[in-house]
Design a protein around this motif. Structure first.
Motif, short mmCIF file in Angstrom:
data_model
loop_
_atom_site.label_atom_id
_atom_site.label_comp_id
_atom_site.label_asym_id
_atom_site.label_seq_id
_atom_site.Cartn_x
_atom_site.Cartn_y
_atom_site.Cartn_z
N SER A 1 -3.88 -2.51 5.88
CA SER A 1 -4.15 -2.72 4.46
C SER A 1 -3.70 -1.52 3.63
CB SER A 1 -5.65 -2.97 4.24
OG SER A 1 -6.05 -4.17 4.84
N ARG A 2 -3.90 -0.32 4.16
CA ARG A 2 -3.46 0.88 3.44
C ARG A 2 -1.94 0.97 3.44
NH1 ARG A 2 -6.07 5.78 2.48
NH2 ARG A 2 -7.93 4.47 2.41
N VAL A 3 -1.31 0.64 4.55
CA VAL A 3 0.15 0.62 4.61
C VAL A 3 0.70 -0.36 3.56
CG1 VAL A 3 2.15 0.00 6.02
CG2 VAL A 3 0.26 1.26 7.05
N PHE A 4 0.10 -1.54 3.49
CA PHE A 4 0.51 -2.59 2.55
C PHE A 4 0.43 -2.07 1.11
CE2 PHE A 4 0.15 -6.33 -0.07
CZ PHE A 4 0.78 -7.36 0.61
N MET A 5 -0.70 -1.44 0.78
CA MET A 5 -0.91 -0.97 -0.59
C MET A 5 0.08 0.11 -1.00
SD MET A 5 -2.44 1.67 -2.56
CE MET A 5 -3.65 2.45 -1.48
N VAL A 6 0.27 1.11 -0.14
CA VAL A 6 1.20 2.20 -0.46
C VAL A 6 2.62 1.67 -0.62
CG1 VAL A 6 2.24 4.32 0.42
CG2 VAL A 6 -0.22 3.98 0.63
N CYS A 7 3.03 0.77 0.27
CA CYS A 7 4.38 0.21 0.18
C CYS A 7 4.56 -0.66 -1.07
CB CYS A 7 4.69 -0.60 1.44
SG CYS A 7 4.96 0.43 2.90
N ALA A 8 3.50 -1.37 -1.49
CA ALA A 8 3.57 -2.18 -2.71
C ALA A 8 3.81 -1.30 -3.93
CB ALA A 8 2.28 -2.98 -2.87
N LEU A 9 3.16 -0.15 -3.99
CA LEU A 9 3.33 0.77 -5.12
C LEU A 9 4.74 1.36 -5.14
CD1 LEU A 9 -0.07 2.73 -5.02
CD2 LEU A 9 0.53 0.75 -6.43
N LEU A 10 5.23 1.76 -3.97
CA LEU A 10 6.56 2.38 -3.90
C LEU A 10 7.67 1.36 -4.15
CD1 LEU A 10 5.97 4.75 -0.84
CD2 LEU A 10 6.09 5.37 -3.27
N ALA A 11 7.50 0.13 -3.68
CA ALA A 11 8.49 -0.92 -3.93
C ALA A 11 8.58 -1.23 -5.42
CB ALA A 11 8.13 -2.18 -3.14
N ALA A 12 7.42 -1.28 -6.09
CA ALA A 12 7.39 -1.52 -7.53
C ALA A 12 8.11 -0.41 -8.29
CB ALA A 12 5.96 -1.66 -8.03
N ALA A 13 7.91 0.84 -7.85
CA ALA A 13 8.56 1.98 -8.50
C ALA A 13 10.08 1.87 -8.38
CB ALA A 13 8.07 3.28 -7.87
N CYS A 14 10.57 1.48 -7.20
CA CYS A 14 12.02 1.30 -7.02
C CYS A 14 12.55 0.18 -7.91
CB CYS A 14 12.32 1.00 -5.56
SG CYS A 14 12.04 2.37 -4.42
N ASN A 15 11.78 -0.88 -8.04
CA ASN A 15 12.21 -2.02 -8.85
C ASN A 15 12.34 -1.66 -10.32
OD1 ASN A 15 12.79 -4.96 -8.75
ND2 ASN A 15 11.03 -5.09 -10.14
N LEU A 16 11.50 -0.77 -10.79
CA LEU A 16 11.51 -0.37 -12.20
C LEU A 16 12.78 0.39 -12.59
CD1 LEU A 16 7.77 0.65 -12.67
CD2 LEU A 16 8.93 -1.31 -13.72
N VAL A 17 13.51 0.89 -11.60
CA VAL A 17 14.78 1.57 -11.88
C VAL A 17 15.76 0.63 -12.58
CG1 VAL A 17 16.80 2.67 -10.81
CG2 VAL A 17 14.50 3.20 -9.99
#
Length: 400
Positions: A86-102
Motif C-alpha cells: 500500500s505504501r509502495v502504491f501511494m508513493v508511486c502514484a504521487l511520483l507518476a502524477a508529478a511526471c505527468n504534470l510535465v
C-alpha cells in the motif's frame, strides 16, 4: 532514495472488510488514468514538439518502456513482496502524477516529452501489478473475480483521458492532464489510508535474484505467462491505433465520428468485459474465459479489413465487441499466474510477467507505427492476430 517500511506480520485469520475491494478498484482506476493521458492530447503535443504522426507510437511506447524498466527493477528487487504494498502504491502514484504534470509545459521538446512519459510509466510499475498483489493478499479464493474488477478499473482509467477529451472539458488539453494527475494523487493516498496489509500476505524476508528463472520452471506459470504475452502483443497496439481506425473509417465513408469519444467508449467497454469475465470465471474457471476471449479477439483481428467496408453501426459494433474481447482475458491470465506460484512470490511473479508482456507491446506498437506509413490502415490490424494465435497455442489445454 525513497525508503519503504518493512512489512509487519499479518494475521491470516482476518477476512476482507466490505470496503477493501471497492477502495482498491477506485484507486487503481484513478492512478492508471495517467497511462493514455499523452495520447488523449496527442494533437496538442504534436504542435508543441513539432513531431508528425510518428508521435502516436513514441508517446505510448515511452510509457511502455518506462513501465518495463520499472517492473524489471521492482521484480529484481522484489519490492512488492518485501515492503508494504500500500505504501509502495501511494508513493508511486504521487511520483507518476508529478511526471505527468510535465506535459503542462508551454514548450516541450521531443526528449522532454519522452522522458516525462517514461517516468510516468516507470512509476505505474508500482501501481498496476502492485494493485493486483494487494488484491491477491486479500482474496485467496475468488481471486479471478476480484482481478476482473481490478483490471476493469485499469481499463476504465485508460479510457478516462479519451472520454474527458471527447467532452467540452477536453477543449482545454491542460484540463485533461490536471484532472488525471489529481485523480492519481487522490487514489494513491486513499489506498494507503484505507487498505492495510492483507490477511494472506506472506512477506519475503530476503532478496532472491534468481527468482525469475525459477518461476519459469513452473509449468502452470509458464503456460499462463506465454498466453498473456500473446494477449499483450494485441492489446496496447489495438488501443493505440483505434483512433487511426476511426479516422480511416471517417475518410473512407465520409463520416464524422468523434475520434476521442468513440475511442474512450471502446476502451471503456473493455473494462466492463473484464468485470463480466471475472464473474463468469467463478463458474467456468479462468482458463476457459481467457482462451475464449483470446480466440474471439484473434478472429476480429482477421475480420478487421471487412469492418471498414460495412455500415457505420456495424463498424462500431464490431470495434466495440473487439474492445471487450481484447481485455476480458487479461485478469484471468493474472489469476492463472498468481495461483500457480507460492504466496510469497506472487508480487514478483505478477510484476515479472507484466514486465515481459509490456516489452512485447512496444514491439507491436512500433511495428504498426512503422507500417502505418506504407500500408493501407484498414489492413494494419491483421498483424495483431499473431498474438492471439501464439497465445492460444502456449496456453494449451487446462491441466488436469
Amino acid at each position: 532514495m525513497v525508503r519503504f517500511p518493512r512489512l509487519p506480520l499479518c494475521d491470516n485469520s482476518l477476512t476482507p472488510k466490505p470496503h477493501i475491494l471497492p477502495i482498491i478498484i477506485i484507486s487503481q482506476f484513478a492512478c492508471t488514468s495517467l497511462w493514455f493521458a499523452g495520447n488523449a492530447i496527442v494533437d496538442e503535443l504534436t504542435i508543441k514538439t513539432g513531431l508528425g504522426t510518428e508521435i502516436i507510437g513514441y508517446v505510448l511506447s515511452s510509457v511502455q518502456l518506462g513501465f518495463i524498466t520499472g517492473t524489471l527493477v521492482f521484480a529484481i528487487l522484489m519490492i512488492a513482496d518485501r515492503f508494504s504494498p500500500s505504501r509502495v502504491f501511494m508513493v508511486c502514484a504521487l511520483l507518476a502524477a508529478a511526471c505527468n504534470l510535465v506535459l503542462l509545459s508551454e514548450e516541450i521538446s521531443k526528449w522532454t516529452l519522452l522522458s516525462a512519459r517514461f517516468g510516468t510509466g516507470f512509476f505505474l510499475a508500482g501501481i498496476y501489478p502492485v494493485g493486483m498483489k494487494i488484491a491477491a493478499d486479500y482474496y485467496e479464493k475468488g481471486l479471478g473475480k476480484a482481478l476482473g474488477f481490478l483490471v476493469g478499473a485499469l481499463v476504465f482509467g485508460t479510457a478516462l483521458p479519451y472520454l474527458v477529451s471527447g467532452t467540452d472539458l477536453g477543449s482545454n488539453p491542460d484540463a485533461v492532464i490536471k484532472t488525471v494527475s489529481m485523480l492519481s494523487v487522490l487514489g494513491g493516498v486513499l489506498l494507503w489510508i484505507s487498505v492495510p496489509n492483507g490477511p494472506f500476505l506472506k512477506p519475503s524476508t530476503e532478496l532472491q535474484l534468481d527468482t525469475g528463472s525459477q518461476l519459469f520452471k513452473i509449468s502452470g506459470y509458464r503456460k499462463a505467462a506465454f498466453g498473456y504475452f500473446g494477449h499483450m502483443w494485441e492489446l496496447y497496439a489495438f488501443w493505440a491505433f483505434t483512433p487511426l481506425a476511426i479516422k480511416t473509417f471517417n475518410l473512407l465513408n465520409s463520416e464524422t465520428l468523434s475520434v476521442p469519444l468513440w475511442t474512450g467508449i471502446i476502451i471503456f467497454l473493455g473494462g466492463l468485459s473484464c468485470s463480466i469475465g471475472g464473474i463468469i470465471a467463478q463458474k467456468t474457471g479462468s482458463h476457459k474465459v481467457a482462451s475464449r476471449a483470446l480466440a474471439l479477439s484473434g478472429l476480429l483481428c482477421l475480420l478487421s479489413p471487412l469492418l471498414f467496408q460495412l455500415p457505420t453501426s456495424i463498424f462500431l459494433l464490431g470495434w466495440c465487441l473487439w474492445g471487450m474481447a481484447v481485455t476480458a482475458d487479461s485478469p484471468q491470465f493474472s489469476n492463472l499466474v498468481a495461483s500457480s506460484i507460492p504466496a510469497e512470490l506472487k508480487g514478483t511473479g505478477l510484476t515479472l510477467v507484466n514486465c515481459i508482456g509490456f516489452a512485447i507491446s512496444i514491439v507491436s506498437i512500433q511495428l504498426l507505427s512503422y507500417l502505418s506509413e506504407s500500408i493501407n490502415p484498414k489492413h494494419l490490424f491483421l498483424i495483431l492476430a499473431i498474438g492471439p494465435l501464439l497465445g492460444l497455442v502456449s496456453l494449451g489445454r487446462k491441466s488436469s
